[in-house]
Scaffold this motif. Sequence first.
Motif, PDB file in Angstrom:
ATOM      1  N   SER A   5      12.727  15.412  -0.825  1.00  0.00           N
ATOM      2  CA  SER A   5      12.441  15.567   0.592  1.00  0.00           C
ATOM      3  C   SER A   5      13.286  14.618   1.419  1.00  0.00           C
ATOM      4  CB  SER A   5      10.955  15.289   0.853  1.00  0.00           C
ATOM      5  OG  SER A   5      10.713  15.193   2.234  1.00  0.00           O
ATOM      6  N   PRO A   6      13.840  15.074   2.540  1.00  0.00           N
ATOM      7  CA  PRO A   6      14.609  14.172   3.402  1.00  0.00           C
ATOM      8  C   PRO A   6      13.699  13.265   4.230  1.00  0.00           C
ATOM      9  CG  PRO A   6      14.488  16.352   4.381  1.00  0.00           C
ATOM     10  CD  PRO A   6      13.852  16.467   3.026  1.00  0.00           C
ATOM     11  N   ASP A   7      12.392  13.425   4.094  1.00  0.00           N
ATOM     12  CA  ASP A   7      11.459  12.652   4.909  1.00  0.00           C
ATOM     13  C   ASP A   7      10.932  11.408   4.207  1.00  0.00           C
ATOM     14  OD1 ASP A   7      11.648  14.533   6.968  1.00  0.00           O
ATOM     15  OD2 ASP A   7      10.109  15.788   6.046  1.00  0.00           O
ATOM     16  N   ILE A   8      11.541  11.040   3.097  1.00  0.00           N
ATOM     17  CA  ILE A   8      11.135   9.813   2.417  1.00  0.00           C
ATOM     18  C   ILE A   8      11.791   8.626   3.111  1.00  0.00           C
ATOM     19  CG2 ILE A   8      11.199   8.520   0.260  1.00  0.00           C
ATOM     20  CD1 ILE A   8      11.161  11.129  -1.239  1.00  0.00           C
ATOM     21  N   ALA A   9      10.969   7.702   3.609  1.00  0.00           N
ATOM     22  CA  ALA A   9      11.483   6.528   4.313  1.00  0.00           C
ATOM     23  C   ALA A   9      11.707   5.383   3.327  1.00  0.00           C
ATOM     24  CB  ALA A   9      10.513   6.110   5.400  1.00  0.00           C
ATOM     25  N   LEU A  10      12.667   4.531   3.642  1.00  0.00           N
ATOM     26  CA  LEU A  10      12.995   3.377   2.796  1.00  0.00           C
ATOM     27  C   LEU A  10      12.772   2.095   3.589  1.00  0.00           C
ATOM     28  CD1 LEU A  10      14.155   2.302   0.097  1.00  0.00           C
ATOM     29  CD2 LEU A  10      16.426   2.398   1.170  1.00  0.00           C
ATOM     30  N   PHE A  89       8.085  -0.097  -5.034  1.00  0.00           N
ATOM     31  CA  PHE A  89       6.761   0.518  -4.947  1.00  0.00           C
ATOM     32  C   PHE A  89       6.890   1.825  -4.173  1.00  0.00           C
ATOM     33  CE2 PHE A  89       5.962  -3.820  -5.925  1.00  0.00           C
ATOM     34  CZ  PHE A  89       4.778  -3.836  -6.644  1.00  0.00           C
ATOM     35  N   GLY A  90       6.497   2.935  -4.814  1.00  0.00           N
ATOM     36  CA  GLY A  90       6.716   4.225  -4.186  1.00  0.00           C
ATOM     37  C   GLY A  90       5.676   5.275  -4.504  1.00  0.00           C
ATOM     38  N   ASP A  91       4.418   4.853  -4.735  1.00  0.00           N
ATOM     39  CA  ASP A  91       3.368   5.849  -4.956  1.00  0.00           C
ATOM     40  C   ASP A  91       3.309   6.822  -3.781  1.00  0.00           C
ATOM     41  OD1 ASP A  91       2.777   4.676  -7.320  1.00  0.00           O
ATOM     42  OD2 ASP A  91       0.843   3.838  -6.718  1.00  0.00           O
ATOM     43  N   VAL A  92       3.023   8.061  -4.082  1.00  0.00           N
ATOM     44  CA  VAL A  92       3.090   9.118  -3.070  1.00  0.00           C
ATOM     45  C   VAL A  92       2.178   8.836  -1.889  1.00  0.00           C
ATOM     46  CG1 VAL A  92       2.635  11.562  -2.636  1.00  0.00           C
ATOM     47  CG2 VAL A  92       3.774  10.856  -4.757  1.00  0.00           C
ATOM     48  N   ASP A  93       0.982   8.296  -2.150  1.00  0.00           N
ATOM     49  CA  ASP A  93       0.001   8.125  -1.080  1.00  0.00           C
ATOM     50  C   ASP A  93      -0.139   6.679  -0.619  1.00  0.00           C
ATOM     51  OD1 ASP A  93      -1.094   7.117  -3.367  1.00  0.00           O
ATOM     52  OD2 ASP A  93      -3.017   8.165  -3.178  1.00  0.00           O
ATOM     53  N   ARG A  94       0.888   5.853  -0.811  1.00  0.00           N
ATOM     54  CA  ARG A  94       0.760   4.435  -0.468  1.00  0.00           C
ATOM     55  C   ARG A  94       0.804   4.182   1.038  1.00  0.00           C
ATOM     56  NH1 ARG A  94       5.509   1.510   0.420  1.00  0.00           N
ATOM     57  NH2 ARG A  94       4.423  -0.364  -0.305  1.00  0.00           N
ATOM     58  N   SER A  95       1.314   5.126   1.809  1.00  0.00           N
ATOM     59  CA  SER A  95       1.374   4.956   3.266  1.00  0.00           C
ATOM     60  C   SER A  95       0.782   6.183   3.943  1.00  0.00           C
ATOM     61  CB  SER A  95       2.818   4.758   3.736  1.00  0.00           C
ATOM     62  OG  SER A  95       2.880   4.744   5.146  1.00  0.00           O
ATOM     63  N   MET A 100       6.688   6.718   1.821  1.00  0.00           N
ATOM     64  CA  MET A 100       7.413   5.477   2.033  1.00  0.00           C
ATOM     65  C   MET A 100       7.681   4.790   0.702  1.00  0.00           C
ATOM     66  SD  MET A 100       8.646   3.082   4.120  1.00  0.00           S
ATOM     67  CE  MET A 100       7.871   3.332   5.733  1.00  0.00           C
ATOM     68  N   VAL A 101       8.928   4.464   0.448  1.00  0.00           N
ATOM     69  CA  VAL A 101       9.315   3.682  -0.717  1.00  0.00           C
ATOM     70  C   VAL A 101       9.712   2.291  -0.231  1.00  0.00           C
ATOM     71  CG1 VAL A 101      10.971   3.410  -2.600  1.00  0.00           C
ATOM     72  CG2 VAL A 101      10.074   5.683  -2.037  1.00  0.00           C
ATOM     73  N   SER A 102       9.109   1.269  -0.804  1.00  0.00           N
ATOM     74  CA  SER A 102       9.411  -0.109  -0.412  1.00  0.00           C
ATOM     75  C   SER A 102      10.081  -0.847  -1.564  1.00  0.00           C
ATOM     76  CB  SER A 102       8.143  -0.863  -0.005  1.00  0.00           C
ATOM     77  OG  SER A 102       7.672  -0.421   1.239  1.00  0.00           O
ATOM     78  N   ILE A 103      11.232  -1.440  -1.276  1.00  0.00           N
ATOM     79  CA  ILE A 103      11.886  -2.343  -2.204  1.00  0.00           C
ATOM     80  C   ILE A 103      11.379  -3.744  -1.876  1.00  0.00           C
ATOM     81  CG2 ILE A 103      14.069  -3.164  -3.133  1.00  0.00           C
ATOM     82  CD1 ILE A 103      13.562  -0.138  -3.455  1.00  0.00           C
ATOM     83  N   VAL A 104      10.692  -4.350  -2.839  1.00  0.00           N
ATOM     84  CA  VAL A 104      10.041  -5.631  -2.575  1.00  0.00           C
ATOM     85  C   VAL A 104      10.894  -6.771  -3.135  1.00  0.00           C
ATOM     86  CG1 VAL A 104       7.998  -7.039  -2.991  1.00  0.00           C
ATOM     87  CG2 VAL A 104       7.765  -4.575  -2.565  1.00  0.00           C
ATOM     88  N   LEU A 134      -5.403  -6.310   2.578  1.00  0.00           N
ATOM     89  CA  LEU A 134      -4.141  -6.182   3.289  1.00  0.00           C
ATOM     90  C   LEU A 134      -3.809  -4.723   3.572  1.00  0.00           C
ATOM     91  CD1 LEU A 134      -1.982  -8.757   1.282  1.00  0.00           C
ATOM     92  CD2 LEU A 134      -3.491  -9.155   3.235  1.00  0.00           C
ATOM     93  N   ALA A 135      -2.814  -4.517   4.399  1.00  0.00           N
ATOM     94  CA  ALA A 135      -2.349  -3.167   4.707  1.00  0.00           C
ATOM     95  C   ALA A 135      -1.651  -2.555   3.493  1.00  0.00           C
ATOM     96  CB  ALA A 135      -1.388  -3.211   5.894  1.00  0.00           C
ATOM     97  N   PHE A 136      -1.663  -1.224   3.456  1.00  0.00           N
ATOM     98  CA  PHE A 136      -0.970  -0.457   2.412  1.00  0.00           C
ATOM     99  C   PHE A 136      -1.418  -0.937   1.026  1.00  0.00           C
ATOM    100  CE2 PHE A 136       1.846  -0.840   6.160  1.00  0.00           C
ATOM    101  CZ  PHE A 136       1.810   0.474   6.573  1.00  0.00           C
ATOM    102  N   ASP A 137      -0.457  -1.125   0.112  1.00  0.00           N
ATOM    103  CA  ASP A 137      -0.768  -1.602  -1.238  1.00  0.00           C
ATOM    104  C   ASP A 137      -0.325  -3.046  -1.420  1.00  0.00           C
ATOM    105  OD1 ASP A 137       1.924  -1.098  -1.038  1.00  0.00           O
ATOM    106  OD2 ASP A 137       2.079   0.123  -2.856  1.00  0.00           O
TER     107      ASP A 137
END
Length: 243
Positions: A5-10, A89-95, A100-104, A134-137
Amino acid sequence: MSAASPDIALAVSTVIFALRDAAHGEGDESPAPSVWLPLVRRIREPHLGRWALPGGSVVVDESLEAAARRTLAETTQLEPTYLEQLYAFGDVDRSPGGRMVSIVYWALVRPDEAERVSLGENVQWFPADDLPELAFDHNLIVDYALWRLRTKMEYSRIAHAFLGPMFTLAELRGVHEAVLQRPLDPANFRRQMESSGAIVPTDQVVTGGRHRPPRLYRYNSDIELVDVGPLTTAREPRAALTR
């Protein structure tokens, strides 16, 4: 299999660890140091009003590390010496706002660096082992970062990131005890450190005390603080990491 999907945010987020006296917390006068981290309060949905790790979206023309450093400076005014990529971290329902995929990243800072955090209504320090929801995961992210920190403390020279260029063995042992949350035998710790090759005795001592002045040590500068092997030459300039 469907196309991506082009709607995945980084985005990037950063866990910032510092050793602080428990006296920094309200109502606690114990001087024992422990692991703390700064959090920022979200000022918009989702999770309006909750505390979260500092971070933000990645700009198209910047690297992931540059994004982590930029968002840290914008939210906390920190420019950490030690900054290392931790996990994705990129679980489908994390946001709840969309995929949203987060590079931590994680940053370890010395006490003098920690004092530069720009505190206010929306930026505060919290004990890492006693966080609110906290917010999100982000609770899971902090738990993972703490596990990594304590695991690496057992075999790496990561404690250097919490200290100045020179330190006593007692100060170094104090870092290990604060992170590992247990006392260590001073004699055994000295033997292990001196035989590891990671630290080098200097010809300087701490002055001004009543007893025999303790010797100051430094870390072996031939060993990288953040070792990424063959990736080192492909990364951005790292002079700040080896000071």
